[in-house]
Motif scaffolding. Structure first.
Motif, PDB file in Angstrom:
ATOM      1  N   MET A   1      -2.028 123.371  30.203  1.00  0.00           N
ATOM      2  CA  MET A   1      -0.615 123.583  30.530  1.00  0.00           C
ATOM      3  C   MET A   1      -0.477 124.052  31.971  1.00  0.00           C
ATOM      4  N   PHE A   2      -1.164 123.349  32.868  1.00  0.00           N
ATOM      5  CA  PHE A   2      -1.147 123.695  34.282  1.00  0.00           C
ATOM      6  C   PHE A   2       0.286 123.702  34.806  1.00  0.00           C
ATOM      7  N   SER A   3       0.570 124.700  35.608  1.00  0.00           N
ATOM      8  CA  SER A   3       1.881 124.877  36.243  1.00  0.00           C
ATOM      9  C   SER A   3       2.993 125.151  35.238  1.00  0.00           C
ATOM     10  N   VAL A   4       2.635 125.419  33.987  1.00  0.00           N
ATOM     11  CA  VAL A   4       3.600 125.812  32.958  1.00  0.00           C
ATOM     12  C   VAL A   4       3.238 127.190  32.412  1.00  0.00           C
ATOM     13  N   LEU A   5       1.983 127.361  32.027  1.00  0.00           N
ATOM     14  CA  LEU A   5       1.468 128.671  31.641  1.00  0.00           C
ATOM     15  C   LEU A   5       0.524 129.154  32.735  1.00  0.00           C
ATOM     16  N   ALA A   6       0.611 130.413  33.065  1.00  0.00           N
ATOM     17  CA  ALA A   6      -0.232 130.978  34.121  1.00  0.00           C
ATOM     18  C   ALA A   6      -0.674 132.378  33.702  1.00  0.00           C
ATOM     19  N   ASP A   7      -1.787 132.823  34.252  1.00  0.00           N
ATOM     20  CA  ASP A   7      -2.242 134.196  34.031  1.00  0.00           C
ATOM     21  C   ASP A   7      -1.574 135.112  35.058  1.00  0.00           C
ATOM     22  N   VAL A   8      -1.292 136.337  34.632  1.00  0.00           N
ATOM     23  CA  VAL A   8      -0.608 137.298  35.494  1.00  0.00           C
ATOM     24  C   VAL A   8      -1.452 138.564  35.587  1.00  0.00           C
ATOM     25  N   VAL A   9      -1.676 139.026  36.804  1.00  0.00           N
ATOM     26  CA  VAL A   9      -2.420 140.268  37.056  1.00  0.00           C
ATOM     27  C   VAL A   9      -1.444 141.304  37.595  1.00  0.00           C
ATOM     28  N   LEU A  10      -1.291 142.397  36.873  1.00  0.00           N
ATOM     29  CA  LEU A  10      -0.411 143.489  37.288  1.00  0.00           C
ATOM     30  C   LEU A  10      -1.253 144.603  37.896  1.00  0.00           C
TER      31      LEU A  10
ATOM     32  N   GLY B   1       2.972 145.385  42.578  1.00  0.00           N
ATOM     33  CA  GLY B   1       2.518 144.065  43.002  1.00  0.00           C
ATOM     34  C   GLY B   1       1.820 143.320  41.874  1.00  0.00           C
ATOM     35  N   LEU B   2       1.776 142.003  42.011  1.00  0.00           N
ATOM     36  CA  LEU B   2       1.143 141.182  40.978  1.00  0.00           C
ATOM     37  C   LEU B   2       0.603 139.895  41.575  1.00  0.00           C
ATOM     38  N   PHE B   3      -0.424 139.365  40.911  1.00  0.00           N
ATOM     39  CA  PHE B   3      -0.952 138.043  41.218  1.00  0.00           C
ATOM     40  C   PHE B   3      -0.575 137.104  40.078  1.00  0.00           C
ATOM     41  N   VAL B   4      -0.306 135.859  40.421  1.00  0.00           N
ATOM     42  CA  VAL B   4      -0.094 134.801  39.432  1.00  0.00           C
ATOM     43  C   VAL B   4      -1.170 133.757  39.644  1.00  0.00           C
ATOM     44  N   ILE B   5      -1.986 133.533  38.611  1.00  0.00           N
ATOM     45  CA  ILE B   5      -3.093 132.576  38.712  1.00  0.00           C
ATOM     46  C   ILE B   5      -2.652 131.284  38.053  1.00  0.00           C
ATOM     47  N   ASN B   6      -2.507 130.261  38.862  1.00  0.00           N
ATOM     48  CA  ASN B   6      -1.992 128.978  38.385  1.00  0.00           C
ATOM     49  C   ASN B   6      -3.010 127.880  38.696  1.00  0.00           C
ATOM     50  N   LEU B   7      -2.983 126.800  37.918  1.00  0.00           N
ATOM     51  CA  LEU B   7      -3.760 125.599  38.233  1.00  0.00           C
ATOM     52  C   LEU B   7      -2.791 124.500  38.626  1.00  0.00           C
ATOM     53  N   GLU B   8      -3.080 123.820  39.717  1.00  0.00           N
ATOM     54  CA  GLU B   8      -2.172 122.815  40.254  1.00  0.00           C
ATOM     55  C   GLU B   8      -2.940 121.583  40.724  1.00  0.00           C
ATOM     56  N   TYR B   9      -2.244 120.466  40.743  1.00  0.00           N
ATOM     57  CA  TYR B   9      -2.758 119.261  41.397  1.00  0.00           C
ATOM     58  C   TYR B   9      -2.212 119.198  42.807  1.00  0.00           C
ATOM     59  N   GLY B  10      -2.930 118.512  43.664  1.00  0.00           N
ATOM     60  CA  GLY B  10      -2.447 118.309  45.020  1.00  0.00           C
ATOM     61  C   GLY B  10      -1.218 117.420  45.022  1.00  0.00           C
ATOM     62  N   SER B  11      -0.431 117.533  46.061  1.00  0.00           N
ATOM     63  CA  SER B  11       0.839 116.807  46.116  1.00  0.00           C
ATOM     64  C   SER B  11       0.649 115.300  46.173  1.00  0.00           C
TER      65      SER B  11
ATOM     66  N   PRO C   1      -7.414 125.959  41.382  1.00  0.00           N
ATOM     67  CA  PRO C   1      -6.688 127.229  41.248  1.00  0.00           C
ATOM     68  C   PRO C   1      -5.863 127.551  42.483  1.00  0.00           C
ATOM     69  N   VAL C   2      -4.676 128.065  42.230  1.00  0.00           N
ATOM     70  CA  VAL C   2      -3.804 128.569  43.285  1.00  0.00           C
ATOM     71  C   VAL C   2      -3.346 129.952  42.846  1.00  0.00           C
ATOM     72  N   ILE C   3      -3.534 130.941  43.693  1.00  0.00           N
ATOM     73  CA  ILE C   3      -3.216 132.321  43.325  1.00  0.00           C
ATOM     74  C   ILE C   3      -2.109 132.834  44.243  1.00  0.00           C
ATOM     75  N   TYR C   4      -1.004 133.220  43.632  1.00  0.00           N
ATOM     76  CA  TYR C   4       0.154 133.720  44.361  1.00  0.00           C
ATOM     77  C   TYR C   4       0.199 135.246  44.262  1.00  0.00           C
ATOM     78  N   PHE C   5       0.567 135.877  45.349  1.00  0.00           N
ATOM     79  CA  PHE C   5       0.741 137.330  45.338  1.00  0.00           C
ATOM     80  C   PHE C   5       2.201 137.667  45.626  1.00  0.00           C
ATOM     81  N   TYR C   6       2.752 138.588  44.839  1.00  0.00           N
ATOM     82  CA  TYR C   6       4.116 139.082  45.032  1.00  0.00           C
ATOM     83  C   TYR C   6       4.090 140.604  45.072  1.00  0.00           C
TER      84      TYR C   6
END
Length: 581
Positions: A456-465, A498-508, A538-543
């Motif tokens: 479920m790439f780009s739909v479900l993601a892991d979240v690090v708090l 702050g949090l990280f979101v760990i997502n899996l994505e395909y290239g554009s 993997p693509v990891i976003y930080f907020y």
């Protein structure tokens, strides 16, 4: 407790309730359930398993006498296209589920699909066997031979969601539910109405015996897997086969969408490209006419041709304008020759007919109008407390991830259960608390092994708090990424540091129907350039803070988080700022 015992006992209970209502009891005597699940297919059984494990009050309603009744009939030619990869060279169960597209989630390893079939593309009968074993072994509460005919909403200020769902079955038995989990799938055949459509046979009832097509010419309406599966079955005995559709071919290996045409069904594409009489046509079915001539042959024509020729307006009768059907008059027309059979293979839609106007979920828009419209949490957009489970929930990721298939919706069902546990029972979303020194190892392990975020790439993601002073973190698995702005409401977890979101994505540039997906630069070997990869990566976003909902308004239609929401972007070896994207 055997499923048969559960079913018979519940049947007795329901009969008693109905008798009471007939004798003049008030509606409050209707059987009340916390959770009602409609459908004992794989989606319904998966959510039932989680409800069973958490000891919730629930009941599954199944109109047939077996679980997985869809697979008793479909696919018509009995070969599933969900892969059953029994060997991966690894013993890690989570990793192996990445390549097991048929197993439901459960705690008994004997209920992995590899024990039910040795075939890479299993026979559909094995799915029926598997689902009924799953029901029996886990003693799921399924009431068979119960077809829900009507769903209404009953207002109640004390109900969990401000209303109850009121269900009526074919025997006028009544049920009242706090939460409704609709797992009916998409099973209503898509039947277009056009002049001459009465001469068309449906995929759902056409013969599957190739000897019935010997020496015949066949037109197939549709060019999906059902259409090409049908063509492959008869391709060796027909004169020729034409397949018509309004859109261009979408090949799964080019689009990376498992619902597009699979290589196992592409025999017709070979014979078409290798000039062996068979053909592919593009055209909108709303513009066509099927005409039967005096000999019983069927002709494909366009409406505007008929209008110009003043042909008979009664398409169910023999044609009077023989010039219109003349082979000589249209020698270069690809479909000038008549057909013996026309077969409709246009897929299925969700059954909206069982809902009252108030209870009916909104219909998806455009190409997704065969699905009900749901939020990122799989809750109906217009009615709190109604969740769509399984295949019918695919509007969230249609033609992207695997949410319309077992290997995808087994994880979205688990996400819905976790959300319900928090909302109605005060159970926080499962999380693992660890020292920050272990963060890299935990993320690396999940990226390399986890099946939920992989399918479920780009739909479900892991979240690090991150916790205060960033000395510890909490790790949440497989959270619906589109619901990130409502993380606290859905999980009971706050992101104050702050949090990280760990997502899996395909290239554009990875996939589209006409793309060269095998181009030389399709992969990236240097970790420093990992973010350029076209494959799943993997693509990891930080907020620093939870993004607002306005930032996520396009999250369900894109395969990555909107750039305006990003604070930073961690991929490969380092954290890259927005200016580096």
């Amino acid at each position: 407790m055997p499923a048969s015992w559960v079913s018979s006992t519940l049947g007795t209970l329901v009969a008693g309730v109905v008798l009471a209502s007939v004798c003049g009891a008030e509606p409050s005597n209707f059987l009340h359930l916390d959770y009602c699940v409609i459908g004992a297919g794989p989606g319904g059984l998966q959510i039932a398993y989680f409800l069973q494990q958490s000891h919730r009050q629930y009941l599954v309603f199944e109109r047939s006498d077996v679980s997985g009744s869809f697979f008793v009939r479909y696919p018509r030619h009995r070969k599933l296209i969900s892969i059953n990869k029994r060997y991966t060279g690894k013993q890690n169960k989570e990793f192996n589920l990445r390549h097991d597209w048929n197993s439901l989630l459960g705690h008994d390893d004997n209920l992995l699909y590899k024990h039910y079939s040795k075939d890479f593309f299993p026979h559909a009968d094995t799915m029926v066997h598997y689902l009924n074993d799953f029901t029996r072994i886990f003693a799921l509460k399924v009431q068979y031979n119960t077809e829900i005919k009507r769903i209404e909403v009953e207002r109640d200020s004390e109900a969990w969601n401000g209303h109850h769902f009121f269900l009526t079955d074919q025997n006028h038995h009544h049920y009242r539910c706090s939460v409704l989990l609709v797992a009916t799938g998409v099973w209503v055949p898509n039947v277009p109405d056009f002049p001459g459509s009465q001469h068309v046979e449906g995929y759902e009832n056409v013969s599957v015996d190739p000897t019935d097509f010997v020496g015949q010419s066949v037109l197939i309406l549709g060019r999906g897997n059902a259409a090409l599966e049908t063509a492959d079955n008869i391709i060796g005995v027909t004169n020729f086969i034409h397949a018509v559709s309004r859109s261009r071919l979408r090949l799964a290996w080019a689009t990376h969408y498992v619902g597009d045409i699979r290589a196992v069904n592409n025999g017709l594409l070979d014979t078409y490209q290798l000039k062996s009489l068979d053909g592919l046509l593009e055209g909108d079915l709303s513009h066509i006419v099927i005409i039967r001539d005096k000999k019983g042959k069927l002709h494909l024509r366009l409406k505007h041709h008929l209008n110009r020729s003043n042909a008979s307006q009664d398409m169910s009768m023999t044609i009077h304008d023989q010039r219109l059907l003349s082979e000589e008059g249209a020698d270069n027309f690809a479909v000038r020759l008549p057909y013996d059979r026309v077969i409709r293979c246009l897929g299925w839609t969700f059954d909206f007919s069982i809902f009252s106007n108030v209870a009916m979920p909104q219909r998806g828009r455009g190409r997704m109008d065969k699905y009900p419209l749901v939020k990122a949490t799989y809750e109906a957009v217009n009615l709190p407390g109604m969740f769509i489970i399984g295949t019918a929930s695919h509007s969230v990721d249609y033609r992207k991830a695997a949410g319309g298939f077992i290997h995808g919706f087994r994880y979205t069902a688990r996400a819905v259960h976790r959300l319900l546990e928090h909302r109605h029972h005060g159970v926080h979303w499962p999380a693992t608390a660890l020292p920050v020194s272990q963060l890299t190892n935990v993320i690396t392990k999940r990226i390399n092994e986890a099946s939920g975020i992989y399918q479920m790439f780009s739909v479900l993601a892991d979240v690090v708090l991150l916790q205060k002073n960033a000395t510890q973190f909490e790790y949440l698995e497989e959270y619906p990424i589109g619901a990130l702005p409502h993380l606290w409401q859905n999980t009971g977890k706050k992101a104050e540091n702050g949090l990280f979101v760990i997502n899996l994505e395909y290239g554009s540039n990875f996939s589209k129907p006409e793309a060269d997906v095998f181009h030389p630069s399709r992969s990236v070997g240097d970790p420093k350039h990992a973010w350029l990869s076209n494959f799943l990566h993997p693509v990891i976003y930080f907020y620093r803070h939870i993004p607002t909902e306005s930032c996520f308004k396009f999250a369900l239609t894109q395969q990555h988080l909107p750039p305006s929401c990003r604070y930073g972007y961690l991929n490969g070896q380092g954290l890259l700022g927005n200016e580096s994207l």
